[in-house]
Design a protein around this motif. Structure first.
Motif, PDB file in Angstrom:
ATOM      1  N   UNK A  82       0.897  -1.242   0.005  1.00 17.76           N
ATOM      2  CA  UNK A  82      -0.139   0.247   0.086  1.00 17.76           C
ATOM      3  C   UNK A  82       0.765   1.307   0.000  1.00 17.76           C
ATOM      4  N   UNK A  83       1.739   1.291   0.854  1.00 22.18           N
ATOM      5  CA  UNK A  83       2.689   2.152   1.009  1.00 22.18           C
ATOM      6  C   UNK A  83       3.673   2.598  -0.431  1.00 22.18           C
ATOM      7  N   UNK A  84       4.193   1.298  -0.852  1.00 25.07           N
ATOM      8  CA  UNK A  84       5.082   1.574  -1.902  1.00 25.07           C
ATOM      9  C   UNK A  84       4.371   1.667  -3.491  1.00 25.07           C
ATOM     10  N   UNK A  85       3.344   0.831  -3.566  1.00 21.22           N
ATOM     11  CA  UNK A  85       2.841   0.708  -4.877  1.00 21.22           C
ATOM     12  C   UNK A  85       1.478   1.841  -5.267  1.00 21.22           C
ATOM     13  N   UNK A  86       0.641   1.676  -4.181  1.00 20.16           N
ATOM     14  CA  UNK A  86      -0.356   2.601  -4.123  1.00 20.16           C
ATOM     15  C   UNK A  86      -0.081   3.974  -3.921  1.00 20.16           C
ATOM     16  N   UNK A  87       0.976   4.190  -2.863  1.00 13.61           N
ATOM     17  CA  UNK A  87       1.311   5.599  -2.460  1.00 13.61           C
ATOM     18  C   UNK A  87       2.557   6.256  -3.380  1.00 13.61           C
ATOM     19  N   UNK A  88       3.723   5.512  -2.866  1.00 13.33           N
ATOM     20  CA  UNK A  88       4.863   6.151  -3.541  1.00 13.33           C
ATOM     21  C   UNK A  88       4.754   6.119  -5.104  1.00 13.33           C
ATOM     22  N   UNK A  89       4.419   4.987  -5.481  1.00 13.21           N
ATOM     23  CA  UNK A  89       4.517   4.632  -7.078  1.00 13.21           C
ATOM     24  C   UNK A  89       3.521   5.722  -7.774  1.00 13.21           C
ATOM     25  N   UNK A  90       2.642   5.836  -7.234  1.00 17.34           N
ATOM     26  CA  UNK A  90       1.479   6.949  -7.914  1.00 17.34           C
ATOM     27  C   UNK A  90       1.915   8.266  -8.021  1.00 17.34           C
ATOM     28  N   UNK A  91       2.480   8.854  -6.945  1.00 16.79           N
ATOM     29  CA  UNK A  91       3.088   9.978  -6.744  1.00 16.79           C
ATOM     30  C   UNK A  91       4.380  10.446  -7.684  1.00 16.79           C
ATOM     31  N   UNK A  92       5.094   9.321  -7.546  1.00 13.95           N
ATOM     32  CA  UNK A  92       6.255   9.948  -8.369  1.00 13.95           C
ATOM     33  C   UNK A  92       6.343   9.508  -9.892  1.00 13.95           C
ATOM     34  N   UNK A  93       5.290   8.546 -10.313  1.00 18.41           N
ATOM     35  CA  UNK A  93       4.757   8.461 -11.620  1.00 18.41           C
ATOM     36  C   UNK A  93       4.140   9.544 -12.276  1.00 18.41           C
ATOM     37  N   UNK A  94       3.258  10.177 -11.392  1.00 19.61           N
ATOM     38  CA  UNK A  94       2.391  11.573 -11.887  1.00 19.61           C
ATOM     39  C   UNK A  94       3.556  12.654 -11.953  1.00 19.61           C
ATOM     40  N   UNK A  95       4.436  12.730 -10.969  1.00 17.82           N
ATOM     41  CA  UNK A  95       5.402  13.843 -11.361  1.00 17.82           C
ATOM     42  C   UNK A  95       6.396  13.480 -12.528  1.00 17.82           C
ATOM     43  N   UNK A  96       6.824  12.255 -12.689  1.00 15.51           N
ATOM     44  CA  UNK A  96       7.561  11.884 -13.683  1.00 15.51           C
ATOM     45  C   UNK A  96       6.726  12.196 -14.921  1.00 15.51           C
ATOM     46  N   UNK A 105       7.463   7.413 -20.421  1.00 10.36           N
ATOM     47  CA  UNK A 105       7.338   6.897 -19.051  1.00 10.36           C
ATOM     48  C   UNK A 105       7.092   5.332 -18.856  1.00 10.36           C
ATOM     49  N   UNK A 106       6.306   5.015 -19.806  1.00 11.93           N
ATOM     50  CA  UNK A 106       5.997   3.454 -20.003  1.00 11.93           C
ATOM     51  C   UNK A 106       7.418   2.615 -20.163  1.00 11.93           C
ATOM     52  N   UNK A 107       8.006   2.893 -21.137  1.00 14.58           N
ATOM     53  CA  UNK A 107       9.283   2.268 -21.459  1.00 14.58           C
ATOM     54  C   UNK A 107      10.291   2.110 -20.315  1.00 14.58           C
ATOM     55  N   UNK A 108      10.288   3.443 -19.450  1.00 11.41           N
ATOM     56  CA  UNK A 108      11.334   3.571 -18.202  1.00 11.41           C
ATOM     57  C   UNK A 108      10.700   2.487 -17.087  1.00 11.41           C
ATOM     58  N   UNK A 109       9.548   2.837 -16.922  1.00 11.37           N
ATOM     59  CA  UNK A 109       8.748   2.094 -15.739  1.00 11.37           C
ATOM     60  C   UNK A 109       8.720   0.544 -15.998  1.00 11.37           C
ATOM     61  N   UNK A 110       9.044   0.172 -17.284  1.00 11.83           N
ATOM     62  CA  UNK A 110       8.928  -1.284 -17.659  1.00 11.83           C
ATOM     63  C   UNK A 110      10.289  -2.063 -17.239  1.00 11.83           C
ATOM     64  N   UNK A 111      11.196  -1.320 -16.781  1.00  4.82           N
ATOM     65  CA  UNK A 111      12.322  -1.996 -15.941  1.00  4.82           C
ATOM     66  C   UNK A 111      11.941  -2.664 -14.711  1.00  4.82           C
ATOM     67  N   UNK A 112      10.743  -2.142 -14.143  1.00  4.64           N
ATOM     68  CA  UNK A 112      10.117  -2.727 -12.892  1.00  4.64           C
ATOM     69  C   UNK A 112      10.253  -4.304 -12.855  1.00  4.64           C
ATOM     70  N   UNK A 113      10.082  -5.210 -13.949  1.00  3.41           N
ATOM     71  CA  UNK A 113      10.032  -6.567 -13.641  1.00  3.41           C
ATOM     72  C   UNK A 113      11.764  -6.926 -13.353  1.00  3.41           C
TER      73      UNK A 113
END
Length: 326
Positions: A82-96, A105-113
């Motif tokens: 909840x803190x990492x994925x729903x909280x931090x992730x959404x704020x920094x993705x919106x900012x990015x 953004x989608x290309x870079x975030x796909x480093x996630x796997x």
């Protein structure tokens, strides 16, 4: 003595695949909606509005199904995700996404796997194969190419790439934390309370959200509500449903199609197409992911006791029994 996992029925596999497909399409649309709504809402306000809409939708379904609170054993994973994925992730993705286009953004975030596999190897003791490490090096090289391609627009664009990388790390950490929780609670419970925890974490942005609501156009607010109901409430639930029926690594692999869908959607909806160098960096990122997920070659060796081939794992393969031998 080792025990094998219970067999998964063909119907269950198809349902998990369909759920993953819904997730991929809706998450791809989220990158486009974030880019659009971000013109009127700041990153924290947009995250809070999205999470509140998602939590209300999920809460209604939870009440209808009468699932109640998750067991205590599920709460650590729910809290962290909840803190990492729903909280931090959404704020920094919106900012990015205020610094780079939706496709980038989608290309870079796909480093996630890749990060997800690294965290699983470290935290869940699944090992660190050579191909995983090589793939990570290739993917981060691709992210560096994306960053360089954006540098002509100033430091803000490089900052956007770094924020998307942080989003990838927080997304990966959330998935690794969520997987154990799904052993104790239903996908709806895990998603609902994870979303609620993320919304509580974003409450400091409530004042900003209220002030921006009055000035935001209806289209931006509708995009924010769409993000909460579909890419959050529905897509995170279908993700959790599929994740409960397969491995985190395989689920991470399903997101490889997201960047291509995002580029198509952003071209149609926003008239945004990443430059060729940016696309090249994205291809390098995905190539690294492919290297990390590839399997080493096997060789056939003969045994004196029993005729016939015996498969000998490649040097970079990880034997699950290694940890027991130590």
């Amino acid at each position: 003595m080792t025990t094998s996992a219970p067999p998964v029925s063909r119907r269950s596999e198809l349902l998990a695949l369909a759920a993953a497909g819904v997730t991929v399409v809706l998450w791809a649309s989220a990158f486009v909606s974030i880019r659009s709504a971000g013109e009127a809402y700041s990153p924290g306000a947009l995250a809070l509005g999205r999470l509140l809409a998602g939590a209300l939708t999920l809460g209604a379904f939870l009440l209808i199904r009468r699932e109640g609170l998750p067991p205590k054993a599920a709460w650590p994973g729910i809290l962290i995700s909840g803190l990492l994925w729903f909280g931090l992730y959404m704020v920094v993705l919106n900012w990015g996404e205020q610094k780079v286009d939706a496709g980038t953004a989608a290309l870079v975030v796909n480093v996630g796997p890749l990060v997800m596999a690294l965290l699983a190897g470290w935290l869940l003791k699944e090992g660190l194969p050579k191909r995983l490490l090589a793939g990570m090096a290739v993917s981060f090289a691709g992210a560096a190419v994306v960053g360089l391609s954006m540098s002509g627009e100033g430091n803000a664009s490089v900052l956007g790439v770094l924020l998307c990388l942080l989003a990838a790390v927080s997304y990966a950490g959330g998935v690794v934390a969520q997987k154990p929780a799904l052993k104790h609670a239903s996908p709806l419970q895990v998603t609902t309370f994870g979303c609620l925890i993320g919304a509580v974490a974003c409450l400091p942005f409530s004042g900003v959200l209220l002030s921006e609501l009055g000035d935001a156009p209806a289209s931006a607010t509708l995009n924010m509500l769409y993000l909460g109901v579909f890419p959050t409430a529905l897509a995170f639930t279908t993700w959790a449903y599929a994740l409960a029926r397969t491995t985190a690594g395989k689920m991470g692999a399903t997101t490889y199609a997201v960047p291509a869908i995002v580029v198509l959607m952003s071209w149609l909806a926003l008239d945004e197409v990443p430059g060729w160098l940016t696309l090249l960096g994205g291809v390098i990122c995905l190539a690294g992911v492919g290297v990390s997920r590839s399997k080493g070659r096997t060789r056939v060796v003969a045994t004196a006791e029993e005729p016939g081939p015996v498969v000998d794992p490649a040097p970079d393969a990880v034997d699950p029994a290694d940890s027991r031998r130590a």
